[in-house]
Design a protein around this motif. Sequence first.
Motif, short mmCIF file in Angstrom:
data_model
loop_
_atom_site.label_atom_id
_atom_site.label_comp_id
_atom_site.label_asym_id
_atom_site.label_seq_id
_atom_site.Cartn_x
_atom_site.Cartn_y
_atom_site.Cartn_z
N TRP A 1 0.84 -1.20 0.00
CA TRP A 1 0.00 0.00 0.00
C TRP A 1 0.87 1.25 0.00
N VAL A 2 0.28 2.34 -0.47
CA VAL A 2 0.91 3.65 -0.40
C VAL A 2 -0.18 4.69 -0.14
N ARG A 3 0.09 5.58 0.82
CA ARG A 3 -0.85 6.66 1.13
C ARG A 3 -0.44 7.90 0.36
N MET A 4 -1.41 8.52 -0.30
CA MET A 4 -1.16 9.74 -1.05
C MET A 4 -1.94 10.89 -0.43
N PRO A 5 -1.30 11.70 0.40
CA PRO A 5 -1.98 12.84 0.98
C PRO A 5 -2.26 13.91 -0.07
N ARG A 6 -3.25 14.73 0.19
CA ARG A 6 -3.64 15.77 -0.76
C ARG A 6 -2.44 16.62 -1.19
N ALA A 7 -1.59 16.97 -0.25
CA ALA A 7 -0.45 17.85 -0.55
C ALA A 7 0.61 17.15 -1.38
N GLY A 8 0.65 15.83 -1.36
CA GLY A 8 1.70 15.10 -2.06
C GLY A 8 1.35 14.70 -3.47
N GLY A 9 0.05 14.51 -3.75
CA GLY A 9 -0.37 14.13 -5.09
C GLY A 9 -0.17 12.66 -5.40
N PHE A 10 -0.28 12.33 -6.67
CA PHE A 10 -0.28 10.94 -7.15
C PHE A 10 1.10 10.30 -7.04
N VAL A 11 1.12 9.02 -6.66
CA VAL A 11 2.34 8.21 -6.62
C VAL A 11 2.17 7.05 -7.59
N ALA A 12 3.12 6.89 -8.51
CA ALA A 12 2.97 5.92 -9.60
C ALA A 12 3.55 4.55 -9.28
N HIS A 13 3.22 3.99 -8.12
CA HIS A 13 3.60 2.61 -7.80
C HIS A 13 2.64 2.08 -6.74
N ILE A 14 2.74 0.79 -6.46
CA ILE A 14 1.78 0.15 -5.54
C ILE A 14 2.27 0.14 -4.10
N GLY A 15 3.37 0.82 -3.81
CA GLY A 15 3.78 1.01 -2.43
C GLY A 15 4.66 -0.08 -1.85
N ARG A 16 4.65 -0.13 -0.54
CA ARG A 16 5.50 -1.05 0.20
C ARG A 16 4.65 -2.10 0.91
N PRO A 17 5.27 -3.18 1.38
CA PRO A 17 4.49 -4.25 2.03
C PRO A 17 3.87 -3.80 3.34
N ILE A 18 2.72 -4.39 3.67
CA ILE A 18 2.11 -4.11 4.96
C ILE A 18 2.95 -4.77 6.05
N ALA A 19 2.60 -4.52 7.29
CA ALA A 19 3.40 -4.96 8.44
C ALA A 19 3.67 -6.46 8.43
N ASN A 20 4.87 -6.83 8.86
CA ASN A 20 5.26 -8.23 9.06
C ASN A 20 5.28 -9.06 7.78
N THR A 21 5.40 -8.41 6.63
CA THR A 21 5.45 -9.14 5.37
C THR A 21 6.58 -8.58 4.51
N ARG A 22 6.93 -9.34 3.48
CA ARG A 22 7.92 -8.90 2.49
C ARG A 22 7.33 -9.06 1.10
N ILE A 23 7.86 -8.27 0.16
CA ILE A 23 7.52 -8.47 -1.24
C ILE A 23 8.79 -8.77 -2.02
N TYR A 24 8.66 -9.56 -3.07
CA TYR A 24 9.79 -9.90 -3.93
C TYR A 24 9.44 -9.50 -5.36
N ILE A 25 10.31 -8.72 -5.97
CA ILE A 25 10.12 -8.27 -7.34
C ILE A 25 11.02 -9.12 -8.23
N LEU A 26 10.42 -9.93 -9.08
CA LEU A 26 11.15 -10.93 -9.86
C LEU A 26 11.04 -10.64 -11.35
N ASP A 27 12.04 -11.10 -12.09
CA ASP A 27 11.96 -11.00 -13.55
C ASP A 27 11.31 -12.27 -14.11
#
Length: 320
Positions: free
Chosen positions: A290-316
Motif C-alpha cells: 500500500w501507499v498513502r497519497m496525501p492531498r499535498a503530495g499528489g499521485f504516486v505511480a507505484h503500488i507502495g510497500r508491504p504491509i506490516a510483518n510481510t515482504r515483497i519480492y520483485i522478480l523478472d
Amino acid sequence: AAQAARTPEAVALVHEDRALSYAELNRRANVVAHRLIGLGVKPDDRVAICAERSVEMVVALLGVLKAGGGYVPLDPTYPQERLAYMLEDSAPVAVLTQSALRSTQPWLTTASVPVVCLEEWVSGSAEEEANPQVPGLTSDRLAYVIYTSGSTGRPKGVMIEHASTVNLLAWAEASFTRSELAQTLLSTSVNFDLAVFELFVPLSVGGTVRLVRNLVTPGWSLEGTTLVNTVPSAIAAVLDAGEVPATVETVNLAGEALKRELVERIFATSGVGAVANLYGPSETTTYSTWVRMPRAGGFVAHIGRPIANTRIYILDAHGA
C-alpha cells in the motif's frame, strides 16, 4: 468482544434506520455462536452464509467466528449454478440464511446439511448471550473461505487463517487514525475480501460500520462516512453523481489499476484528505502492499510497500 466490554453503548453497526450497539451486536453474535456449537461446529469447520446485506448478515459472520468456524459467504445475487457449486465444493456443516431467501434460492432446498434461518436465532438464554469459549481455537485455524474466479474459470476457494487476518487488522490499526475509522463504509460484497477490512477493522477499534447495499445505489446516503474502501470504478461513479460527503477523510482504492487522473479528480472535487492505493490477491489476505497519497503530495505511480510483518519480492521472467 473486548471492544464490546470497553464501549458497550457505542454504536457498532448502522444499516438503514437500524443501529446496534457493541453490546447488542456482541450479544446477538454470541447466540448464533452457541447455537452453531450446539450443531457440532468446531475449529476449521466451514459454515456457509447466504444473506442479504443486513444486520443479520453481520451477526452471522461474527457468530461463525465466535463458534470457531470459518465462514463461507454466498452472495444471494450470484447465479444459482455458481452458488450451488460453491456450496458443494466448500462442504460446510451448516448454512445460515434468511426466511425470505429460502423460497428464492432453489439450491438451498436441496442442501444436504442443516439450513437455519437467522430470524430463529435472534435471542437466547443468558448463557447463550455470553461470550463462548472454544477449546482448540488457535491462530492457525480457518477464519474464512472466499471464492475467486479462478484461473480455470471455475470458482476457487481461498482459505485464510486467523493469524493472517489478525495481521491485517494490526497493520490497519497502526496505519489509520481512529478519526479515519470512526465511520467506515461497508459497501463491498462479503464475497470479496475488501469486506474483511471494511467490517473487522472498525469493529476492532471501536468505530462504527455503516452498511449499505452498494456504493452507487441511488438513495443511499453516505453522509457521516469517514472512510470509503472500494475499487476505482466505483469511486468514479460516486464522483459522477457528486455524492462524496464532506465527512470523508480517506478513500482506499484496490482491485483495479489506479490512474493519476482519478486521484487528481478526487482531490479536485471533494474534501478528501488522502487516497490510499492498496494491492493484493485474496491468497495474501486482502492487501499485500500500500501507499498513502496525501492531498499535498499528489499521485504516486507505484503500488507502495508491504504491509506490516510481510515482504515483497520483485522478480523478472526467470524468477530472479
